[in-house]
Design a protein around this motif. Structure first.
Motif, PDB file in Angstrom:
ATOM      1  N   LYS A  52       0.890  -1.329  -0.041  1.00 31.97           N
ATOM      2  CA  LYS A  52      -0.069  -0.041  -0.094  1.00 31.97           C
ATOM      3  C   LYS A  52       0.831   1.296  -0.152  1.00 31.97           C
ATOM      4  O   LYS A  52       0.801   2.143  -0.854  1.00 31.97           O
ATOM      5  N   THR A  53       1.900   1.136   0.858  1.00 30.37           N
ATOM      6  CA  THR A  53       2.740   2.452   1.049  1.00 30.37           C
ATOM      7  C   THR A  53       3.402   2.588  -0.404  1.00 30.37           C
ATOM      8  O   THR A  53       3.764   3.712  -0.718  1.00 30.37           O
ATOM      9  N   HIS A  54       4.016   1.765  -0.920  1.00 31.47           N
ATOM     10  CA  HIS A  54       4.752   1.775  -1.867  1.00 31.47           C
ATOM     11  C   HIS A  54       3.969   2.283  -3.039  1.00 31.47           C
ATOM     12  O   HIS A  54       4.264   3.198  -3.861  1.00 31.47           O
TER      13      HIS A  54
ATOM     14  N   ILE B 180      -2.773  10.106   1.881  1.00 32.51           N
ATOM     15  CA  ILE B 180      -2.967   9.721   3.300  1.00 32.51           C
ATOM     16  C   ILE B 180      -2.747   8.253   3.364  1.00 32.51           C
ATOM     17  O   ILE B 180      -3.718   7.409   2.948  1.00 32.51           O
ATOM     18  N   ASP B 181      -1.685   7.708   4.255  1.00 28.37           N
ATOM     19  CA  ASP B 181      -1.484   6.571   4.281  1.00 28.37           C
ATOM     20  C   ASP B 181      -2.002   5.860   5.695  1.00 28.37           C
ATOM     21  O   ASP B 181      -1.903   6.764   6.618  1.00 28.37           O
ATOM     22  N   ASP B 182      -2.706   4.782   5.571  1.00 30.78           N
ATOM     23  CA  ASP B 182      -3.146   3.991   6.851  1.00 30.78           C
ATOM     24  C   ASP B 182      -4.160   4.810   7.572  1.00 30.78           C
ATOM     25  O   ASP B 182      -4.292   5.186   8.811  1.00 30.78           O
ATOM     26  N   ILE B 183      -5.108   5.164   6.946  1.00 27.41           N
ATOM     27  CA  ILE B 183      -6.392   6.163   7.383  1.00 27.41           C
ATOM     28  C   ILE B 183      -6.879   5.353   8.549  1.00 27.41           C
ATOM     29  O   ILE B 183      -7.705   6.018   9.514  1.00 27.41           O
TER      30      ILE B 183
ATOM     31  N   VAL C 286       4.459  -9.407   1.146  1.00 29.25           N
ATOM     32  CA  VAL C 286       6.063  -8.987   0.595  1.00 29.25           C
ATOM     33  C   VAL C 286       6.869  -8.554   1.623  1.00 29.25           C
ATOM     34  O   VAL C 286       8.221  -8.712   1.425  1.00 29.25           O
ATOM     35  N   ARG C 287       6.688  -7.776   2.644  1.00 33.91           N
ATOM     36  CA  ARG C 287       7.434  -7.351   3.709  1.00 33.91           C
ATOM     37  C   ARG C 287       8.133  -8.557   4.314  1.00 33.91           C
ATOM     38  O   ARG C 287       9.288  -8.478   4.571  1.00 33.91           O
ATOM     39  N   ASP C 288       7.473  -9.720   4.833  1.00 38.29           N
ATOM     40  CA  ASP C 288       7.961 -10.977   5.375  1.00 38.29           C
ATOM     41  C   ASP C 288       8.849 -11.462   4.198  1.00 38.29           C
ATOM     42  O   ASP C 288      10.263 -11.992   4.550  1.00 38.29           O
TER      43      ASP C 288
HETATM   44 MG    MG Z   1       2.257   0.990   4.807  1.00 34.68          MG
END
Ligand code: MG
Ligand code: ADP
Length: 422
Positions: free
Chosen positions: A129-131, A186-189, A285-287
């Motif tokens: 999401k952030t990416h 806006i990230d992580d609403i 993907v982070r893992d």
């Molecule tokens: Mg994020």
């Protein structure tokens, strides 16, 4: 292994200073050796000794590959100080799981404010999401440097608001900053749940920006229908535009991401070990990136190629539920995380409330307690207002039977498990 990278730098009456060639070595030392080193030194000296850790980049022992990586990222200057320039469309691997979201993001990037406005990107942790939201920002900023692109996490937004509230000038400045954006990301609403003033401020910002056809994109860890603690009129605003989701990547996409990551790190790893890793790390993907970075550091430190056995040993931490069994996750933690996901209180989960949301949270807590701890059903029941084992068993079976078919339950379980893992 970790001590080898610690260098004696200085001493004083009460302690010593050790230096490291990089923050990575310093952190690793801190995590793996510091406590033991403190004990040994203090025993040796007969008094408490402190250990200072510093980074000294004069120390020349980084491997050539690592230098190359630092140089690469140094060259790429941040184009916009709110954005991380590493998050671009170019290095976002596309698979079935994110194709639609990525296409929508590209359309927005090419013509901000015209279609898909506002846009919500939702999905579980580590799915990009952030990416993706930052890729939109970077692309727009690259192509239209005059546009005011602002990326902010909902948490930072909230903190800025709190700081601005008591001071009139700061307050005006704060409002002005966001209400004059051309593109607001806006990230992580989900963070603003139950934060009334923040919701109010976002609501007004939203209205002002959409009236002027300015682009708004935001991300959330779940779909709007599952978001609680947010004012209905704000939800209505959010719902107006496009809602796109990011799913966990399929095997082939995981493989493509892993190959790219290894290439970036200059990490030589055999195809079958890589396949093994991608077969087993399915969560997000982070893992996957975390596992590869760990293995890379390990191979660099011990100077050995990664075999399947080494990989198996190291990626245990990244494989959820079945591996978490036998570790010390407690029912209290499970209830706590479930409560926070459903936005209900732990007290209610343990109690008698028949509220629909609370009951569901209770059943999921029982289910997770049975899969993630070694407690018997009777023992689990004791944590929930002394329910007997048949009640616990009923709850577990109920969740088991709907988990596969009910997307929202599946997502809740995934998200809670991920948080517990963290
Ligand atoms: Mg994020
Ligand atoms: P989220 O914000 O959803 O928790 P992130 O955007 O922080 O997830 O992604 C976690 C990591 O995975 C980041 O390093 C990101 O670059 C990487 N990542 C996620 N999806 C992809 C993708 N499709 N291709 C390449 N890297 C990805």
């Amino acid at each position: 292994m970790w001590l080898r990278n610690a260098h004696f730098k200085d001493e004083s009456a009460t302690g010593i200073t050790l230096s490291f060639s990089s923050l990575f070595y310093l952190d690793s030392f801190k995590k793996k050796c510091l406590d033991q080193a403190l004990n040994v030194l203090s025993d040796f000296a007969g008094t408490d000794i402190s250990i200072n850790l510093v980074v000294d980049d004069q120390i020349k022992e980084e491997k050539p590959q690592e230098k190359k990586i630092t140089k690469l990222s140094e060259k790429k200057k941040a184009v916009n100080e709110t954005l991380n320039s590493e998050y671009t469309f170019d290095n976002f691997i596309i698979g079935e799981n994110n194709l639609f979201a990525c296409n929508v993001a590209k359309v927005i990037s090419n013509n901000p404010g015209t279609s898909f406005n506002p846009c919500l990107i939702y999905g579980g942790v580590g799915l990009g999401k952030t990416h993706l939201i930052q890729a939109i920002g970077n692309y727009i900023y690259d192509h239209n440097p005059k546009m005011k692109v602002i990326y902010v996490t909902a948490e930072t937004f909230t903190n800025e608001l709190i700081n601005a509230i008591s001071n009139r000038t700061a307050n005006a400045k704060f409002k002005n900053k966001y209400r004059t954006a051309d593109v607001l990301l806006i990230d992580d609403i989900h963070f603003i749940a139950d934060k009334v003033s923040t919701q109010e401020e976002i609501f007004h910002t939203f209205n002002e920006l959409t009236e002027k056809n300015k682009q708004i994109v935001f991300t959330c860890d779940r779909p709007l229908t599952e978001l609680t603690g947010i004012n209905e009129r704000l939800i209505t605003r959010f719902r107006k535009g496009a809602n796109v989701d990011l799913q966990p990547p399929q095997y082939e996409t995981r493989m493509a991401i892993a190959l790219k990551k290894c290439k970036d790190l200059n990490f030589k790893i055999s195809q079958d070990v890589l396949e093994y890793i991608c077969m087993n790390i399915k969560t997000n993907v982070r893992d996957l990136e975390g596992a590869l970075t760990t293995l890379y550091s390990f191979s660099e430190l011990v100077g050995r190629e990664i075999t399947k056995e080494i990989a198996m040993e190291h990626i245990k931490n990244f494989i959820p539920t079945q591996m978490i069994k036998n570790t010390e996750i407690t029912i209290d933690q499970i209830i706590g995380q479930t409560a926070s996901y459903f936005n209900v209180s732990s007290f209610d989960i343990r109690g008698k409330s028949r509220n629909k949301n609370v009951s569901l949270a209770r059943h999921i807590s029982m289910y997770l307690s049975s899969t993630m701890t070694n407690l018997s059903l009777t023992e689990i029941g004791k944590y929930f207002d002394s329910k007997d084992h048949t009640t616990v068993s009923y709850a577990i079976n109920k969740i088991k039977s709907i988990e596969e078919s009910d997307e929202s339950i599946k997502r809740a379980i995934e998200s809670i498990t991920n948080n517990l893992k963290k």
